[in-house]
Design a protein around this motif. Structure first.
Motif, short mmCIF file in Angstrom:
data_model
loop_
_atom_site.label_atom_id
_atom_site.label_comp_id
_atom_site.label_asym_id
_atom_site.label_seq_id
_atom_site.Cartn_x
_atom_site.Cartn_y
_atom_site.Cartn_z
N LYS A 155 0.84 -1.20 0.00
CA LYS A 155 0.00 0.00 0.00
C LYS A 155 0.87 1.25 0.00
O LYS A 155 0.59 2.23 -0.71
CB LYS A 155 -0.91 -0.01 1.24
CG LYS A 155 -1.84 1.18 1.33
CD LYS A 155 -2.69 1.12 2.59
CE LYS A 155 -3.57 2.35 2.72
NZ LYS A 155 -4.39 2.31 3.97
N LYS A 159 1.16 4.19 -2.86
CA LYS A 159 0.90 5.58 -2.46
C LYS A 159 2.06 6.49 -2.82
O LYS A 159 1.86 7.61 -3.30
CB LYS A 159 0.62 5.62 -0.96
CG LYS A 159 0.26 7.00 -0.43
CD LYS A 159 -0.05 6.94 1.06
CE LYS A 159 -0.40 8.33 1.59
NZ LYS A 159 -0.69 8.29 3.06
N THR A 160 3.29 6.03 -2.56
CA THR A 160 4.48 6.87 -2.76
C THR A 160 5.11 6.69 -4.13
O THR A 160 6.01 7.45 -4.50
CB THR A 160 5.53 6.56 -1.69
OG1 THR A 160 5.94 5.18 -1.81
CG2 THR A 160 4.99 6.82 -0.30
#
Length: 265
Positions: A155, A159-160
């Protein structure tokens, strides 16, 4: 012609070797802890969870529970020893007494749980099939809980758009480990080994796909970060040089204009 049992044995030995190196993967972390003589912000939970996992799988491989599973016992027995070493090191270099007590209580709870499960299975379950089903189901639950951990990392990667904190080698070795143990369990079909290792294989495969997807963006982010750090150093050095020049103490070239001579008494 090679017999299925011989193939199964070879796969089990290969699985033991790969799993052994996976158990050793936190070693650099503990070398760092020993050098600093502090656990800093590291959590003991991954090692406590792995210890619990190894305990129940060792029970599952016992002859009175699931016969012909010696290679399951060997690697999980080794895992118990390695995880206990990690936990002892954590206790030695842990700063707070409260944290030490918490870790000890969790270890005791795990031992009591496995002892109770062993007593329950050996006294109430009178067939290998029933014993294997009870202990195997417990193993399955703990394995699925352990495989929830990489989901957090994946996750974070999405996200990054960075795989900086998801090591390629660990994902690749985990994939090989999952494939080998799945193949091992498929020869003499054992659903309690097939299911968790299939999930582990799938999880590792997704990690490698994410690694391939975000590898370039990760390199760009790292390069940008290094450039910013370099720029900050240049600015700081420039400010330092400017201050020294203004003070007139460390100037490397004369200041243009007329200098006022010192006042003589």
């Amino acid at each position: 012609m090679v017999s299925p049992d011989a193939v199964r044995t070879v796969l089990g030995i290969c699985g033991n070797v790969i799993s052994f190196f996976l158990f050793l993967s936190p070693l650099p972390t503990f070398i760092k802890i020993c050098k600093k003589k502090s656990v800093e912000q590291y959590s003991p939970m991954p090692y406590l969870a792995t210890l619990m996992n190894c305990l129940v799988w060792t029970l599952y491989g016992m002859p009175m529970v699931h016969p012909n599973s010696l290679l399951v016992i060997t690697i999980n027995g080794i895992g118990i020893v390695i995880e206990l070493v990690y936990i002892v090191l954590f206790l030695v270099y842990c700063n707070g007494r409260k944290e030490r007590v918490k870790v000890v209580l969790v270890v005791l709870a795990e031992v009591v749980f496995v002892a109770f499960l062993t007593l329950l299975v050996l006294t109430l379950a009178h067939t290998y099939t029933l014993r294997s089903t009870i202990v195997g189901s417990v193993c399955l639950v703990f394995n699925i809980m352990m495989y929830a951990s990489p989901l957090t990392v994946m996750k974070l990667v999405i996200k990054t758009k960075s795989v900086e904190y998801m090591p390629f080698t660990l994902s690749f070795v985990s994939l090989a480990n999952g494939i080998i143990w799945t193949a091992y369990a498929c020869i003499n079909f054992d659903p309690f080994i097939v299911i968790p290792n299939s999930l582990g294989t799938l999880s590792s495969l997704v990690q490698l796909i994410l690694y391939a997807t975000f590898y370039k963006s990760t390199q760009i982010q790292i390069a940008d970060r290094k450039a910013q750090i370099h720029l900050s150093e240049v600015v700081i050095k420039g400010d330092s040089l400017s201050n020294k020049t203004t003070d007139g103490r460390d100037a490397t070239s004369p200041v243009s204009g007329t200098m006022t001579p010192p006042h003589k008494k």
